[in-house]
Write an enzyme that holds these catalytic residues in place. Structure first.
Site, short mmCIF file in Angstrom:
data_model
loop_
_atom_site.label_atom_id
_atom_site.label_comp_id
_atom_site.label_asym_id
_atom_site.label_seq_id
_atom_site.Cartn_x
_atom_site.Cartn_y
_atom_site.Cartn_z
N ASP A 1 22.73 -113.25 -9.42
CA ASP A 1 22.82 -112.56 -8.14
C ASP A 1 22.99 -111.06 -8.31
OD1 ASP A 1 22.76 -114.97 -6.79
OD2 ASP A 1 24.94 -115.18 -6.91
N CYS B 1 24.70 -100.17 -37.33
CA CYS B 1 25.10 -100.75 -38.60
C CYS B 1 25.95 -99.77 -39.38
CB CYS B 1 23.88 -101.13 -39.42
SG CYS B 1 22.87 -99.69 -39.73
N CYS C 1 48.35 -78.25 -1.03
CA CYS C 1 47.54 -78.50 0.16
C CYS C 1 46.07 -78.51 -0.18
CB CYS C 1 47.83 -77.50 1.25
SG CYS C 1 47.47 -75.83 0.75
N ASP D 1 24.64 -116.32 -0.73
CA ASP D 1 24.09 -117.22 -1.71
C ASP D 1 24.67 -118.58 -1.35
OD1 ASP D 1 22.83 -117.87 -4.23
OD2 ASP D 1 24.86 -118.16 -4.99
N CYS E 1 24.65 -96.43 -40.36
CA CYS E 1 24.67 -95.37 -39.35
C CYS E 1 25.94 -94.56 -39.47
CB CYS E 1 24.61 -95.94 -37.94
SG CYS E 1 23.24 -97.03 -37.66
P1 ADP Z 1 20.74 -121.17 -6.34
O1 ADP Z 1 20.05 -120.29 -5.36
O2 ADP Z 1 21.45 -122.27 -5.65
O3 ADP Z 1 21.61 -120.41 -7.30
P2 ADP Z 1 18.92 -121.61 -8.59
O4 ADP Z 1 18.06 -120.42 -8.49
O5 ADP Z 1 19.94 -121.63 -9.68
O6 ADP Z 1 19.62 -121.92 -7.19
O7 ADP Z 1 18.02 -122.89 -8.76
C1 ADP Z 1 17.01 -123.21 -7.80
C2 ADP Z 1 16.52 -124.60 -7.98
O8 ADP Z 1 15.93 -124.75 -9.26
C3 ADP Z 1 17.57 -125.65 -7.92
O9 ADP Z 1 17.84 -126.04 -6.60
C4 ADP Z 1 16.95 -126.77 -8.73
O10 ADP Z 1 16.06 -127.50 -7.93
C5 ADP Z 1 16.15 -126.06 -9.79
N1 ADP Z 1 16.91 -125.94 -11.03
C6 ADP Z 1 17.42 -124.83 -11.57
N2 ADP Z 1 18.04 -125.12 -12.75
C7 ADP Z 1 17.94 -126.44 -12.93
C8 ADP Z 1 18.39 -127.37 -13.94
N3 ADP Z 1 19.11 -127.00 -14.99
N4 ADP Z 1 18.08 -128.67 -13.78
C9 ADP Z 1 17.39 -129.06 -12.72
N5 ADP Z 1 16.96 -128.27 -11.75
C10 ADP Z 1 17.21 -126.97 -11.85
MG MG Z 2 23.47 -119.49 -7.76
#
Ligand code: ADP
Ligand code: MG
Length: 806
Positions: free
Chosen positions: A703, A24, A92, A503, A27
């Site tokens: 991820d 802030c 070198c 993924d 600071c």
């Molecule tokens: P991925 O490995 O494909 O990134 P996620 O970890 O994002 O998958 O989600 C895993 C599962 O969780 C999905 O396949 C779905 O079944 C459920 N899921 C996640 N978010 C939602 C949402 N907003 N609405 C409905 N289902 C969801």
């Molecule tokens: Mg994903």
């Protein structure tokens, strides 16, 4: 002397220190107060937004270090910064070690890497001491300056290096012209009849070469000598001057050989060495420019000016650097896109090939994002700038490549260490050679000439260039085709990969999910979808987007929205408490899906994802099937990896049946399904515990931990910044077939490094004893030395032909 003169006296210094931990305005005020208490502070301004302090102070009364301590006393930190320096005069590999040693000895230096090929140093140093780094480098006999702005630096450097190359060519031509008559004499004498120019003529020719063309060896040689170490210039200068002096002496005081006949003059030897070493350097710097070509090309991508819509609605042309976030930029047909932004009107096809490696133009319309550096096609568009300057994608790419090219392979550290002790050892060997031949009764002249050969042949130049040139070309050529490699370490790891984990969503599949069918318990399909959409309104998940897209009736506001990562979402709509998500989420809340399993599982076996909708009081309301399609090249991409004997795994939060259906279709060897986002890194770790070297390919934010855990993280496509940070390799477009190519270029580059090191090393190890044994002449040694550097750089440049495999 009046006061105001004192203030601009040379001891007045200005520094900008970064500060961490300010939250802030109070600071910043606290820090300013603390600084004002110090003697010698003329002005101190602490900026909360830029998190930095601008301090003007008198260096006679207070030091940067004391200022830093004062700031830290108030409870904030002044973090280390990585500064980049341009270093002049490194010839070198032994120079690299010298600079690194000098800098790392300084207090406050955490890390230093020097790159011979790009002539730069990256130093992690406490900010208050960057000036000391420059001084320390200058003391070792090199020029050093801090590169403030990498981008503007690029074009400056470009002009400078072109000028230097021209000058090098002139000097080389001079040397060549005056050496040619001596070569003619050597040739004629050998093949036709005994022949020699008059001693005085030879002396004149060789002197021009030695001190005209060869003058440039003396300065650096002297500097390195004064700094107490040696470099290549020293070896060349010592060797050639010795040969020149011996011959000059012979011209004025000729003696008869023991065997009879006059002792040879060695002018052609000294002149040849000078000329060939100059030639080697010229070819080498020309080739070195080739290795940084990728970056220069990228820097040229950004146009100088942009057309911005001013407050009064008129178009004004301004320098790109003054475009701000939120400005509306007009891009005419055929122009380059100046900034990252979002299309707000018009549509066009854009060529992004230099950024992504994708050769086909990409269609852009309203709401699509455009990237600075792309070439606009036929249409005219207006774009709202979203990222400018250092934040822009192009800057990010350039930065990433520069870092990669400056990074040092682990093996290089060892090579640099060897090279830094090389020169003194060589001088000792040369002295021993001289003494040995003299004592053995061959006369001190013969001994001296053999010692000269040793000096000339021993320079470890090729050794110093072996690694950096390969890394520069390898990372450059892959960047041009859409594969960004973070550093040398990523290359090394990528080479060893035996397992690739993908993924699923957005990586192997297009990630553009669509509602396939809706199965309400009460028969009202539109009602179930509308209810689901209202809740999903709060979610960014691809599933949520699919459901929202399938609905065109107005949505009801959602309250108490909550996301369960990897499972689903919940929220209140119209007083109803709704749960939407996978089987786990539903059963965890005490509901059962048994009555609907036959239908649901049939859909899953076909590769669809089934999403359940339940009411907290009324129970399951129905389910919705959403489907995703595989990317066109996904199957081929997996096959490429299988052909390389790489184990392929699909990892997803989706349910097992859905995942298995997709994995079978694409030919993956293994499936890890129903993993929560938080569990992905753990799964990677489990594979590693089995002894696998794992590459993880992903795109999403969730991820990032898995990308970081993997031996090599590969962030794909429109990867978020988070993913890019965690990844060793970034693929600039969502093309799964780039994965095999990324592993391939890594393998090829590492192979190139090993090849280069092997040849460079063999060259030095075999040539030295031959030289000491008198089997080589100084002229041949000069040629061999020049050739070895040139061949290493050329070998690296061969990597330029590498292409992504499709
Ligand atoms: P991925 O490995 O494909 O990134 P996620 O970890 O994002 O998958 O989600 C895993 C599962 O969780 C999905 O396949 C779905 O079944 C459920 N899921 C996640 N978010 C939602 C949402 N907003 N609405 C409905 N289902 C969801
Ligand atoms: Mg994903």
């Amino acid at each position: 002397m009046p006061d105001d003169v004192l203030k601009i006296a040379p001891d007045a210094v200005h520094i900008t220190l970064p500060i961490e931990g300010m939250t802030c305005a109070s600071c910043s005020a606290r820090i300013e107060r603390q600084l004002a208490k110090l003697d010698g502070i003329e002005a101190a301004a602490v900026n909360l937004a830029t998190e930095s302090a601008d301090v003007h102070f008198d260096a006679n009364q207070v030091s940067a270090e004391e200022i830093k301590t004062a700031i830290e006393k108030t409870g904030f930190t002044v973090p280390d910064q990585v500064i980049e320096l341009k270093i002049d005069g490194m010839t070198c590999a032994s120079c690299v070690g010298r600079v690194e040693k000098a800098v790392s000895k300084l207090d406050g230096v955490a890390d230093v890497t020097v790159n011979l090929a790009s002539e730069t140093a990256h130093v992690t140093v406490d900010q208050a001491r960057s000036a000391e780094v420059v001084r320390a480098i200058e003391k070792t006999g090199f020029g050093a300056r801090i590169i403030e702005n990498t981008e503007s630096f690029g074009s400056q450097d470009e002009a400078k290096s072109a000028a230097r190359l021209r000058q090098d060519l002139l000097v080389l031509a001079l040397g060549m012209t005056f050496t040619l008559p001596l070569w003619f004499q050597m040739f004629w004498n050998y093949f036709v009849e005994e022949f020699a120019w008059d001693g005085i003529i030879q002396l004149a020719l060789a002197t021009v070469v030695q001190f005209g063309a060869g003058y440039r060896f003396y300065g650096p040689a002297w500097k390195s000598l004064r700094a107490g170490s040696g470099n290549m210039d020293l070896l060349v200068a010592m060797g050639t001057t010795a040969a020149w002096m011996l011959s000059t002496w012979r011209v004025f005081w000729p003696v008869e050989d023991v065997v009879g006949g006059e002792i040879d003059l060695y002018f052609e030897a000294s002149a040849t060495v000078v000329t060939l070493v100059l030639m080697g350097r010229f070819l080498e710097s020309r080739a070195k420019r080739g290795t940084t070509g990728a970056i220069r090309e990228l820097m040229k991508l950004r146009p100088e000016n942009a057309r911005v819509i001013a407050a009064d609605g008129s178009e004004v042309e301004v320098p790109v650097s003054s475009v701000k976030k939120g400005d509306i930029v007009v891009i005419r047909p055929g122009e380059r896109v100046p900034v990252d932004g979002e299309v707000i009107s018009g549509s066009s096809a854009m060529d992004e090939s230099l950024l992504t490696g994708e050769s086909l133009p990409v269609h852009k319309e309203i709401d699509d994002t455009v990237t600075g550096g792309a070439i606009n096609g036929e249409g005219m568009v207006q774009v709202k700038a979203t990222r400018v300057g250092k934040e822009s994608t192009l800057s990010g790419i350039i930065q990433l490549i520069q870092n990669a090219q400056a990074s040092k392979a682990p093996v290089q550290k060892l090579v640099d260490k060897i090279a830094s002790i090389f020169v003194p050892i060589v001088v000792v060997i040369a002295a021993a050679t001289w003494a040995g031949w003299s004592l053995a009764g061959f006369g001190w002249e013969v001994g001296l000439i053999n010692a000269v050969t040793v000096l000339v042949i021993a320079c470890p130049c090729a050794l110093g260039l072996a690694t950096p040139t390969a890394i520069m070309v390898g990372t450059g050529v892959s960047a041009r085709q859409g594969i960004l490699i973070k550093d040398a370490e990523a290359l090394e790891h990528a080479k060893k990969i035996d397992t690739v984990v993908f993924d699923k969503t957005g990586t192997l599949t297009k990630g553009q999910l669509q509602v396939v069918s809706t199965h309400p318990v009460n028969g009202d399909e539109a009602g179930l979808l509308a209810l689901a959409a209202s809740v999903q309104h709060g979610s960014e998940h691809p599933i949520a987007r699919a459901i929202l897209k399938a609905v065109d009736t107005p949505l009801v506001a959602v309250e108490d929205f909550k996301a369960h990562p990897g499972k689903g979402v919940e929220g209140q709509v119209d007083g109803q408490s709704i749960l939407i998500g996978n089987r786990t989420l539903i059963t965890e809340h005490g509901f059962t899906t048994d009555a609907f399993e036959d239908g649901a599982q049939a859909l899953e076996t076909k590769g669809n994802t089934v999403i359940w909708v339940a009411d907290h009081t009324a129970g399951v309301l129905g389910y919705i099937a959403v489907g995703d399609v595989a990317k066109d090249t996904a199957r081929a991409a997996v096959a490429q990896l299988q052909n390389l004997n790489i184990h392929t795994v699909m990892m997803t939060g989706d349910n097992r049946r859905t995942a298995k259906a997709m994995a079978d279709k694409l030919g993956l060897s293994d499936v890890i399904a129903e993993v929560l986002p938080s569990g992905k890194a753990g799964e990677v770790e489990r594979l590693q515990a089995e002894g696998r070297n794992v590459a993880m390919v992903g795109d999403g934010v969730n991820d990032a931990p898995a990308l970081a855990q993997a031996n090599v993280g590969i962030a794909m496509g429109t990867g978020t910044d988070v993913a890019m940070h965690a990844a060793g390799i970034t693929l600039m477009r969502g093309a799964p077939e780039l994965v095999a190519s990324a592993l391939d270029i890594s393998r090829v580059t590492v192979l190139k490094i090993r090849q280069n090191l092997f040849w460079a090393f063999i060259y030095n190890v075999t040539a030295l004893p031959l030289a000491a044994a008198g089997i080589l002449t100084p002229a041949i040694a000069g040629a061999a030395m020049a050739m070895s550097s040139v061949s290493v750089v050329t070998n690296s440049l061969l990597l330029k032909r590498w292409k992504v495999k499709v």
